[in-house]
Scaffold this motif. Structure first.
Motif, PDB file in Angstrom:
ATOM      1  N   LEU A   1       1.416   8.935  -9.838  1.00  0.00           N
ATOM      2  CA  LEU A   1       1.892   8.465  -8.530  1.00  0.00           C
ATOM      3  C   LEU A   1       0.756   7.856  -7.720  1.00  0.00           C
ATOM      4  N   CYS A   2      -0.444   8.379  -7.905  1.00  0.00           N
ATOM      5  CA  CYS A   2      -1.582   7.860  -7.117  1.00  0.00           C
ATOM      6  C   CYS A   2      -2.195   6.615  -7.735  1.00  0.00           C
ATOM      7  N   ARG A   3      -1.651   6.189  -8.864  1.00  0.00           N
ATOM      8  CA  ARG A   3      -2.047   4.911  -9.460  1.00  0.00           C
ATOM      9  C   ARG A   3      -0.978   3.847  -9.256  1.00  0.00           C
ATOM     10  N   HIS A   4       0.094   4.234  -8.598  1.00  0.00           N
ATOM     11  CA  HIS A   4       1.195   3.294  -8.344  1.00  0.00           C
ATOM     12  C   HIS A   4       0.695   2.193  -7.419  1.00  0.00           C
ATOM     13  N   PRO A   5       1.046   0.933  -7.695  1.00  0.00           N
ATOM     14  CA  PRO A   5       0.589  -0.168  -6.826  1.00  0.00           C
ATOM     15  C   PRO A   5       1.024   0.029  -5.379  1.00  0.00           C
ATOM     16  N   LEU A   6       0.126  -0.269  -4.446  1.00  0.00           N
ATOM     17  CA  LEU A   6       0.424  -0.161  -3.031  1.00  0.00           C
ATOM     18  C   LEU A   6       0.760  -1.534  -2.464  1.00  0.00           C
ATOM     19  N   PRO A   7       1.627  -1.580  -1.453  1.00  0.00           N
ATOM     20  CA  PRO A   7       1.863  -2.859  -0.765  1.00  0.00           C
ATOM     21  C   PRO A   7       0.615  -3.299  -0.035  1.00  0.00           C
ATOM     22  N   SER A   8       0.492  -4.578   0.165  1.00  0.00           N
ATOM     23  CA  SER A   8      -0.695  -5.119   0.818  1.00  0.00           C
ATOM     24  C   SER A   8      -0.732  -4.729   2.284  1.00  0.00           C
TER      25      SER A   8
ATOM     26  N   ALA B   1       7.150   8.338  -1.988  1.00  0.00           N
ATOM     27  CA  ALA B   1       7.036   7.922  -0.585  1.00  0.00           C
ATOM     28  C   ALA B   1       5.935   8.701   0.120  1.00  0.00           C
ATOM     29  N   PHE B   2       5.871  10.007  -0.139  1.00  0.00           N
ATOM     30  CA  PHE B   2       4.810  10.825   0.452  1.00  0.00           C
ATOM     31  C   PHE B   2       3.444  10.350  -0.023  1.00  0.00           C
ATOM     32  N   ALA B   3       3.318  10.148  -1.325  1.00  0.00           N
ATOM     33  CA  ALA B   3       2.036   9.722  -1.884  1.00  0.00           C
ATOM     34  C   ALA B   3       1.614   8.373  -1.321  1.00  0.00           C
ATOM     35  N   GLN B   4       2.566   7.440  -1.251  1.00  0.00           N
ATOM     36  CA  GLN B   4       2.251   6.110  -0.726  1.00  0.00           C
ATOM     37  C   GLN B   4       1.807   6.187   0.735  1.00  0.00           C
TER      38      GLN B   4
END
Length: 208
Positions: free
Chosen positions: A200-207, A91-94
């Protein structure tokens, strides 16, 4: 019933007037031009001078409300986009990665935040309380190793502010790559291994 309809209409009109004043103030803050008379603010908002004093006692009070409104809107976006994440480290990373992208996608809002940097770091609105919440939750879950979450928050806020300014100063720089690199470094500082921080920084992000 008629009185209620009239009251509702009046409340909506007052809300629109207040929102117009906030937007005008945010535009002046974003431009770094806050030393303007109230008349100029009301003209930019397309409202009368009397309307100003129905909502705010002073220009300073308006600017404070404008910054808080911007921070709240900024934070609401982050909450909506990270609501379903069970891992506080993720959650922090996102949130950080989304924030970096918002500097480019919402440049006026970004400039409001950058022109009130100390507010961003210590405010009870917007990014700061949410970042503190995620850091503390990650510490409690054993995901982060942090001696003082408040000091960690200062470092995170400083990184976000400097990143935002860099993205404004260097419009040709890739905001996504830069943001993810800073986020990865912060995750390592907070106690994650290099491999997990990268994951974690390669995890897909929401649009956005």
């Amino acid at each position: 019933m008629t009185e209620q309809v009239t009251g509702d209409r009046l409340a909506r009109r007052k809300a629109r007037t207040r929102a117009a004043l906030l937007r005008a103030a945010q535009a002046f803050i974003a431009a770094g031009n806050t030393n303007v008379p109230i008349l100029e603010i009301t003209q930019a908002a397309d409202v009368g001078m009397g309307s100003f004093y129905n909502h705010f006692e002073s220009k300073e009070q308006l600017y404070q409300a404008a910054v808080e409104d911007a921070l709240d809107r900024y934070g609401a976006v982050l909450d909506e986009l990270t609501a379903d994440l069970g891992d506080p480290a993720l959650a922090f990373a996102q949130s950080f990665r989304l924030s970096g992208r918002l500097h480019r996608l919402q440049p006026e809002l970004s400039r409001v935040l950058l022109n009130n940097g100390l507010t961003l770091a210590t405010s009870e609105h917007g990014l700061a309380p949410r970042a503190r919440r995620d850091i503390e939750a990650a510490v409690e879950a054993g995901r982060f190793t942090v001696r003082d979450p408040e000091l960690a928050m200062v470092t995170v806020a400083g990184a976000m502010l400097c990143l935002g300014q860099l993205l404004h100063d260097q419009p040709g720089r890739d905001a996504e790559i830069a943001t993810d690199q800073v986020a990865e470094d912060l995750l390592r500082m907070l106690g994650l291994s290099a491999g997990e921080a990268r994951e974690l920084c390669r995890h897909p992000l929401p649009s956005l």
